[in-house]
Design an enzyme around this catalytic site. Structure first.
Site, PDB file in Angstrom:
ATOM      1  N   CYS A 115      39.324 -62.862  25.328  1.00 50.12           N
ATOM      2  CA  CYS A 115      40.051 -62.700  26.578  1.00 50.12           C
ATOM      3  C   CYS A 115      40.932 -63.912  26.882  1.00 50.12           C
ATOM      4  CB  CYS A 115      39.043 -62.488  27.704  1.00 50.12           C
ATOM      5  SG  CYS A 115      39.756 -61.929  29.233  1.00 50.12           S
ATOM      6  N   CYS A 138      33.981 -60.285  30.234  1.00 49.50           N
ATOM      7  CA  CYS A 138      35.219 -60.774  30.840  1.00 49.50           C
ATOM      8  C   CYS A 138      36.052 -59.626  31.409  1.00 49.50           C
ATOM      9  CB  CYS A 138      36.017 -61.523  29.777  1.00 49.50           C
ATOM     10  SG  CYS A 138      37.561 -62.228  30.355  1.00 49.50           S
TER      11      CYS A 138
END
Length: 374
Positions: free
Chosen positions: A116, A212
């Site tokens: 991410c 995430c």
């Protein structure tokens, strides 16, 4: 503002001369909120950016992007900065989540935060911020940077209990040249104190956990929606079948809970741990005892490398982490080429897991790392 009970000397150390424009990623949490306040106090022109990157079941109890956005707006209003929302859901699904599922399907255990950061927070977000005319971006990560000549070094945060450099090892020089980490030089306890002192509406908000941008949720139930499951045998090291697994993707090396095989009821038996995955035969192997030889490795190989500088490191003595929150382990970099690198540890490491990241350090400096293959 004057807060005599709080040491604000760190505000004097602005890494870029004001009045540079800085776009900061704001999640609605206390860390990014205080980071935004710090930048404002240091004289930057600050723009807050809220990223919405997950849309599936966003109305469920697990993903609270609407409340997070309201918190961001409230914080921005209090500290006096502009804020906007941007949707990177398509980029997230294509660049991060698809890879996340591919890794699990292959029997590995990926780290979504690493993916991410590399693909969204410091790529799509950075590109968008530059289009707004920003000279730099900022986040609430606990890490530091230092300019040494023409290079920017990625360093550990001063608060070693919160240091997040492990998740940032894929940042390149091109990215590090435009990044500010306002929280790298202060302790988490001070962040909470500042939030209370300036009256942030989210001062008591709990830190986010989970995947995430997706949030905390029953992990197996979540994965089951996206990955096919195929049950198979659970075997011990001598080949004895002692149970049935629900699909190899749902287990990780070193896992103790949720295996479905209990130890001795009288307490004499040691706990079971996941030790190996035989993908070809759809078999999960478990062993008893935390320090079983199958759980210990003195060497590893990693690929998909990324370095925080523009050249390969030379072989020699360093330290490394094979998982977040692990104490740095002294090691030797015994080989590094454009495709992979190999480490030899002074002491055997526990549950070295394919798919996780091996991150290399030279003292406080994060050099980079790669994805563990063996």
């Amino acid at each position: 503002m004057n807060f005599p009970a709080i040491d604000t000397s760190f505000l004097d150390a602005a890494p870029v001369l004001p009045p540079a424009t800085v776009v900061i990623g704001m999640s609605g949490g206390v860390d990014s909120s205080v980071a935004a306040w710090i930048l404002k106090q240091q004289g930057y022109k600050v723009i807050g950016l809220f990223m919405k990157n997950w849309e599936d079941d966003d109305n469920s109890e697990y993903c609270s992007s609407r409340q997070d956005w309201l918190d961001v707006v409230s914080v921005a209003d209090l500290i006096g900065i502009d804020v906007e929302a941007v949707n990177f859901a398509a980029e997230y699904k294509d660049r991060v989540f698809a890879e996340f599922l591919r890794e699990y399907s292959a029997g590995r255990t990926p780290n979504p935060d690493v993916l991410c950061n590399a693909e969204i927070k410091f790529k799509a977000f950075l590109d968008h911020a530059m289009s707004l005319g920003a000279e730099a971006i900022a986040t609430g990560h606990y890490a530091k940077t230092a300019r040494v000549g023409d290079e920017v070094h990625l360093l550990k945060a001063i608060d070693d209990t919160k240091d997040q450099s492990y998740f940032l090892y894929r940042l390149s020089q091109a990215q590090l040249q435009h990044v500010i980490f306002p929280l790298g030089g202060i302790k988490k306890s001070l962040v909470r104190e500042i939030a209370q002192a300036i009256g942030l509406p989210n001062a008591a908000k709990k830190d986010s956990t989970g995947i995430c941008f997706i949030g905390e949720r029953p992990f197996r139930e979540f994965l089951n929606r996206y990955l096919p499951t195929k049950a198979g045998p659970i075997k011990t090291e001598d080949g004895k079948t002692v149970g049935e697994h629900i699909g190899l993707a749902f287990y990780t090396l070193g896992q103790r809970k949720g295996i479905g095989v209990g130890g001795s009821k009288d307490g004499s038996g040691e706990p079971w741990f996941v030790a190996k995955k035989d993908m070809a035969n759809n078999t999960l192997y478990i062993v008893q005892g935390h320090d079983h030889p199958w759980l210990l490795k003195s060497t590893l190989t990693a690929s998909q490398m990324s370095w925080t500088f523009d050249h390969l490191p030379t072989v020699g003595s360093f330290s490394a982490k094979t998982r977040y929150r692990q104490t740095d382990a002294p090691c030797e970099l015994i080989e590094a080429n454009p495709e992979s690198f190999s480490l030899s540890f002074h002491e055997s490491q526990w549950a070295v897991t394919p798919g996780q990241s091996a991150v290399l350090y030279d003292g406080e400096r994060c050099l980079g790392g790669g994805i563990i293959t063996s």
